[in-house]
Design a protein around this motif. Structure first.
Motif, PDB file in Angstrom:
ATOM      1  N   ASN A  36       0.063  -6.662  -2.950  1.00 11.35           N
ATOM      2  CA  ASN A  36       1.241  -7.609  -3.091  1.00 11.35           C
ATOM      3  C   ASN A  36       0.746  -8.780  -3.670  1.00 11.35           C
ATOM      4  O   ASN A  36       0.762  -9.898  -3.376  1.00 11.35           O
ATOM      5  N   VAL A  37       0.046  -8.697  -4.703  1.00 13.63           N
ATOM      6  CA  VAL A  37      -0.738  -9.612  -5.665  1.00 13.63           C
ATOM      7  C   VAL A  37      -0.247  -9.185  -7.360  1.00 13.63           C
ATOM      8  O   VAL A  37      -0.388  -7.982  -7.518  1.00 13.63           O
ATOM      9  N   ALA A  38       0.062 -10.274  -8.014  1.00 17.39           N
ATOM     10  CA  ALA A  38       0.355  -9.902  -9.603  1.00 17.39           C
ATOM     11  C   ALA A  38      -0.379 -10.641 -10.313  1.00 17.39           C
ATOM     12  O   ALA A  38      -0.717 -11.919  -9.879  1.00 17.39           O
ATOM     13  N   PRO A  39      -1.353 -10.214 -11.249  1.00 17.80           N
ATOM     14  CA  PRO A  39      -2.220 -10.826 -12.147  1.00 17.80           C
ATOM     15  C   PRO A  39      -1.509 -11.705 -13.044  1.00 17.80           C
ATOM     16  O   PRO A  39      -0.323 -11.264 -13.720  1.00 17.80           O
ATOM     17  N   LEU A  40      -2.110 -13.065 -13.207  1.00 18.89           N
ATOM     18  CA  LEU A  40      -1.594 -14.103 -13.945  1.00 18.89           C
ATOM     19  C   LEU A  40      -2.371 -14.428 -15.322  1.00 18.89           C
ATOM     20  O   LEU A  40      -2.259 -14.599 -16.406  1.00 18.89           O
ATOM     21  N   GLU A  41      -3.636 -14.119 -14.892  1.00 20.96           N
ATOM     22  CA  GLU A  41      -4.880 -14.529 -16.134  1.00 20.96           C
ATOM     23  C   GLU A  41      -6.179 -14.216 -15.786  1.00 20.96           C
ATOM     24  O   GLU A  41      -6.471 -13.848 -14.416  1.00 20.96           O
TER      25      GLU A  41
ATOM     26  N   LYS B 232       0.902  -1.259  -0.060  1.00 21.33           N
ATOM     27  CA  LYS B 232      -0.035   0.072  -0.246  1.00 21.33           C
ATOM     28  C   LYS B 232       0.732   1.271  -0.067  1.00 21.33           C
ATOM     29  O   LYS B 232       0.442   2.132  -0.713  1.00 21.33           O
ATOM     30  N   GLU B 233       1.907   1.290   0.801  1.00 17.08           N
ATOM     31  CA  GLU B 233       2.761   2.496   0.796  1.00 17.08           C
ATOM     32  C   GLU B 233       3.573   2.741  -0.186  1.00 17.08           C
ATOM     33  O   GLU B 233       4.326   3.722  -0.435  1.00 17.08           O
ATOM     34  N   GLU B 234       3.605   1.866  -1.160  1.00 16.97           N
ATOM     35  CA  GLU B 234       4.335   1.994  -2.396  1.00 16.97           C
ATOM     36  C   GLU B 234       3.434   2.302  -3.674  1.00 16.97           C
ATOM     37  O   GLU B 234       4.030   2.828  -4.884  1.00 16.97           O
TER      38      GLU B 234
ATOM     39  N   ASP C 128      14.704  -6.188  -2.170  1.00 20.03           N
ATOM     40  CA  ASP C 128      15.662  -5.164  -2.904  1.00 20.03           C
ATOM     41  C   ASP C 128      14.903  -4.167  -3.752  1.00 20.03           C
ATOM     42  O   ASP C 128      15.621  -3.919  -5.003  1.00 20.03           O
ATOM     43  N   GLY C 129      13.882  -3.777  -3.697  1.00 16.77           N
ATOM     44  CA  GLY C 129      13.277  -2.837  -4.544  1.00 16.77           C
ATOM     45  C   GLY C 129      12.492  -3.610  -5.607  1.00 16.77           C
ATOM     46  O   GLY C 129      11.645  -2.802  -6.519  1.00 16.77           O
ATOM     47  N   ARG C 130      12.848  -4.818  -5.910  1.00 17.81           N
ATOM     48  CA  ARG C 130      12.351  -5.572  -6.940  1.00 17.81           C
ATOM     49  C   ARG C 130      10.980  -6.478  -6.767  1.00 17.81           C
ATOM     50  O   ARG C 130      11.118  -7.167  -5.495  1.00 17.81           O
TER      51      ARG C 130
END
Length: 440
Positions: free
Chosen positions: A325-330, A302-304, A349-351
């Motif tokens: 902290n979730v990335a869509p896949l489909e 949220k803070e990013e 490390d920022g990634r």
């Protein structure tokens, strides 16, 4: 249970999308303007990209010179009325107000700005006009904040100006891309009509400039060309299922909402992908259209998020929930959207890194992609000698002149995407650049 019922009439739509910065009456304006300290160094001026003399226009309101106040505003920013409503004043002028250092509410600069300029528009005050004709002609491509601001400044310098606009109405994102609770269509278009009446430039609607033949004709007919084309459609994510029904881009969603209003349909459970200001607008709009659940999904914490804090608070205030902290896949489903398959992420490390074994499906019946807009590089490649940087932005000098000297630019096509006020301010500079170029 949805926070808002689905609007079915213009009245219900107006209630759901009530203005965040309603127009002040005279008493409110006099009281608020009396609070200004008229600071000598005026940090609010420094925070305004267009450099409006804010203490001056507030003092003029307080002394009863509302017309003079509107002139002060418009001399610096031709989108003075719209910017009073749509600018992120919380982080610009009002964010710089010295009252913030004393835990006192800052001056409502945006609403005072709208108060003065609305009065001038409603009374059709003649504040400006075209300069003496100099016999030169300039074409402006795009009737958004950059294009219209350039047209106004060029007319004040005596140029004949023709604006070419692909759509049916002027004002660009102010009409087609800003949330309705920030400015109404009527307000945005009233300012456009006022400016055209003041300066007398020509606008040709439904007149897209699309290829080399169109550009060559302009190059032959006009002494200079201003590119105010902004950005394109929502960028594709390249996800499986992205073409399913009810998976839409945020830019297209907001445009349809602005045009159709109460006729607009929204899903019952909506997932908005993204963490910028457009994502916040799309999420808040979906909630105000009656969606029962709106989830804002972002690949970092949220803070990013890139959105302003006040924009996220606005979305939360209408019931939007965060999924971080979730990335869509489909995008899953048959013909229609049925959900999004995510994988959980961690920032190391920022990634952003995906966490193996954490995939899950979040059900929904609508997905809004607020993942940025594509650059209009295909069109720009039709301009000989025009250089773009590695992010697809037009390369230009401090006066807005591109690497093809006949072309000048400002706004999102040059800066990659900023505020209305940035486009308006940069366009004035570019218009002066055209003046210097054609005066050589």
């Amino acid at each position: 249970m949805a926070e808002f019922s689905t609007p079915t009439t213009a009245q219900e739509f107006a209630e759901n999308f009530a203005q965040l910065k309603p127009l002040m009456n005279r008493t409110e304006a006099l009281y608020e303007s009396s609070r200004c300290l008229f600071c000598f160094d005026a940090p609010c001026i420094q925070a305004c990209p267009s450099g409006i003399d804010i203490p001056q226009f507030i003092r003029q309101i307080n002394s009863g010179n509302v017309t003079g106040s509107a002139r002060t505003i418009y001399e610096a920013n031709y989108f003075g009325n719209a910017c009073g409503k749509v600018c992120p004043t919380e982080v610009l002028c009002e964010g710089a107000c010295v009252y913030n250092l004393q835990d006192v509410k800052p001056i409502e600069i945006g609403r005072l700005q709208s108060y003065a300029t609305t009065a001038a528009i409603k009374e059709n005050k003649k504040l400006f006009g075209p300069g003496p004709a100099n016999g030169r002609r300039v074409a402006v491509i795009g009737a958004g904040p950059a294009g219209i601001s350039a047209a106004c400044e060029l007319r004040s310098l005596g140029y004949e100006v023709t604006v070419f606009e692909a759509k049916a109405q002027p004002s660009g994102l102010t009409v087609y891309g800003v949330a309705p609770y920030k400015i109404t269509n009527e307000e945005a278009l009233a300012e456009m009509a006022y400016l055209q009446g003041q300066f007398g430039y020509e606008v040709r609607y439904h007149a897209p400039i699309t290829g080399r033949a169109n550009l060559a004709a302009l190059e032959a007919e006009y002494d200079a060309i201003f590119l105010g084309i902004g950005l394109g459609k929502t960028s594709a994510l390249g996800l499986p299922g992205e073409d399913k029904i009810n998976c839409v881009g945020a830019v297209e969603f907001i445009e349809e909402l602005r045009m159709r209003q109460a006729e607009m349909q929204v899903g019952r459970t909506v997932i908005v992908l993204g963490g910028g200001n457009t994502a916040m607008d799309a999420a808040s709009e979906a909630a105000r259209l009656g969606a029962e659940t709106v989830l804002l999904a972002y690949r970092r914490g949220k803070e990013e998020m890139g959105a302003y804090e006040f924009e996220y608070s606005l979305a939360k205030g209408v019931g939007v929930k965060g999924l971080f902290n979730v990335a869509p896949l489909e995008i899953v489903g048959d013909d229609y959207v049925a959900g999004v398959r995510f994988i959980r992420t961690a920032v190391v490390d920022g990634r952003v890194q995906e966490v193996p074994g954490t995939e899950f499906v979040q059900p929904c019946d609508m997905v809004i992609k607020a993942t940025g807009q594509a650059k209009q590089t295909h069109f720009l490649h039709h301009i000989p000698g025009l250089e773009l940087d590695n992010r697809g932005r037009i390369v230009a000098d401090a006066m807005g002149q591109t690497t093809n000297p006949q072309y000048f630019t400002s706004g999102d096509a040059r800066n990659g995407g900023a505020e209305v006020v940035n486009a308006a301010a940069e366009a004035k500079v570019a218009a002066r650049g055209i003046y210097a170029y054609l005066s050589q």
